[in-house]
Design a protein around this motif. Structure first.
Motif, PDB file in Angstrom:
ATOM      1  N   ALA A  57     -26.851 -32.238  -2.368  1.00 47.58           N
ATOM      2  CA  ALA A  57     -27.679 -32.100  -3.612  1.00 47.58           C
ATOM      3  C   ALA A  57     -27.667 -33.460  -4.247  1.00 47.58           C
ATOM      4  N   GLU A  91     -31.434 -27.297  -9.828  1.00 52.40           N
ATOM      5  CA  GLU A  91     -31.266 -28.446  -9.752  1.00 52.40           C
ATOM      6  C   GLU A  91     -30.040 -28.828 -10.642  1.00 52.40           C
ATOM      7  N   GLU A 142     -23.982 -27.915  -8.297  1.00 54.09           N
ATOM      8  CA  GLU A 142     -23.964 -27.493  -6.944  1.00 54.09           C
ATOM      9  C   GLU A 142     -22.561 -27.205  -6.663  1.00 54.09           C
ATOM     10  N   ARG A 192     -26.841 -23.723  -5.823  1.00 55.92           N
ATOM     11  CA  ARG A 192     -27.267 -24.605  -6.723  1.00 55.92           C
ATOM     12  C   ARG A 192     -27.702 -23.867  -8.056  1.00 55.92           C
ATOM     13  N   SER A 231     -29.406 -24.818 -12.039  1.00 50.96           N
ATOM     14  CA  SER A 231     -30.014 -26.123 -13.068  1.00 50.96           C
ATOM     15  C   SER A 231     -28.819 -26.293 -14.050  1.00 50.96           C
TER      16      SER A 231
END
Length: 327
Positions: free
Chosen positions: A19, A173, A176, A186, A188
């Motif tokens: 990631a 995103e 992770e 994952r 945010s």
């Protein structure tokens, strides 16, 4: 635990790919207005799930200074509730700035399955709660009447999507964790949940990794205890004790299955007998010993996350108390 929305869980995604470790550094006082895609997620019973704190300390970013500090003590259940309430308050304030409502709801008692995953061994608890029917009913009622769930249900489709984005961030995103048995997940690093955790725990990425990994370790340890062959002879002794009391149960699982659906005559007395037999036969003591052994063994393979969670929660406690005091 409180009957809240665990909407942020829907943004966790399992993946085997690396990631991007870069993440946004947004603050609670920044007003975000995003028009990107948002996910509609199922409504769940709780926003937060605070797990037990485990021993020793090191700094999240590998600093050697904190490793020389004295290990933080275990937080009490009441202290963990303070952390949960503080996170909800911060989330509420952030959502208000985004133009949405959010309610801080009280924590609820832990269910039977979490408190006593194998056998009830507390006679006082058993006398008051039996097999937890009352607790289950309170949790179910709270879920049905949860103001956050009702509020999100009342929103239009577009408004609901915007509210979920404000709560969880636009996409999974930035955060992770490599979780044992699940792979990479994952979430945010934006949105009000992440902003609240950043304020409370300061190192959001370390906190996310530590929480996700240690939550999984706790589940693994419980499963290891329940399936440990050392329990087999102890369970036979427990069954003999129950039979001597006129209760024809061969395993503790049978008692909770019997009383799971509705209150029946003899629930409180059976639960108390279960606890008494667990103590007198040594089953309760064996479970405590196995629990420590398996948890230490499992934790030893993930010492960084275990230490980081302990330190981050311990340091967050004073901030949480201030936040709750202000309300």
């Amino acid at each position: 635990m409180a009957a809240q929305l665990r909407l942020h869980k829907a943004h966790d995604r399992t993946s085997r790919q690396a990631a991007d470790n870069s993440g946004a550094t947004s603050r609670l006082n920044r007003r975000r207005r995003r028009t990107g895609r948002a996910m509609i997620v199922p409504f769940l019973a709780t926003l937060l799930s605070m797990a037990a704190v485990w021993t020793t300390a090191c700094t999240p970013n590998g600093s050697h200074a904190a490793q020389r500090q004295q290990s933080p003590r275990h937080l009490t259940a009441a202290e963990r509730e303070v952390l949960a309430q503080a996170e909800k308050i911060l989330t509420r304030d952030c959502m208000r700035k985004e133009g949405f409502s959010f309610w801080v709801t009280p924590e609820l008692p832990e269910p039977l399955e979490r408190l006593f995953p194998y056998v009830i061994d507390d006679k006082q608890w058993a006398a008051a709660n039996g097999y937890g029917r009352g607790i289950r009913e309170r949790r179910e009622t709270s879920a049905r009447n949860d103001p956050n769930r009702r509020y999100f249900d009342s929103l239009s489709t577009d408004r609901k999507a915007a509210a979920i984005t404000a709560l969880n961030g636009p996409a999974p995103e930035g955060l992770e964790a490599d979780v044992p048995g699940m792979g990479k997940i994952r979430h945010s690093d934006r949105g009000c949940v992440s902003d609240a955790q950043r304020v409370l725990y300061t190192d959001l990425r370390a906190w996310y990794r530590a929480k996700k990994v240690t939550d999984a370790l706790a589940r693994s340890a419980t499963a290891a205890v329940v399936h440990d062959p050392k329990l087999v002879p102890m369970t036979r002794e427990w069954a003999d004790c129950m039979h001597e009391r006129g209760l024809s149960y061969d395993k503790p699982q049978e008692t909770r299955e019997h009383f799971a659906r509705r209150s029946r005559a003899g629930e409180l007395s059976t639960a108390q007998a279960e606890a008494a037999c667990a103590q007198s036969t040594g089953l309760a003591a064996t479970l405590r010993k196995l629990s420590r052994m398996h948890r230490q063994e499992i934790d030893s393979h993930h010492s960084t996350e275990v230490k980081n969670r302990a330190l981050l929660e311990y340091k967050a406690l004073s901030r949480a108390r201030d936040i709750v005091r202000r309300g």
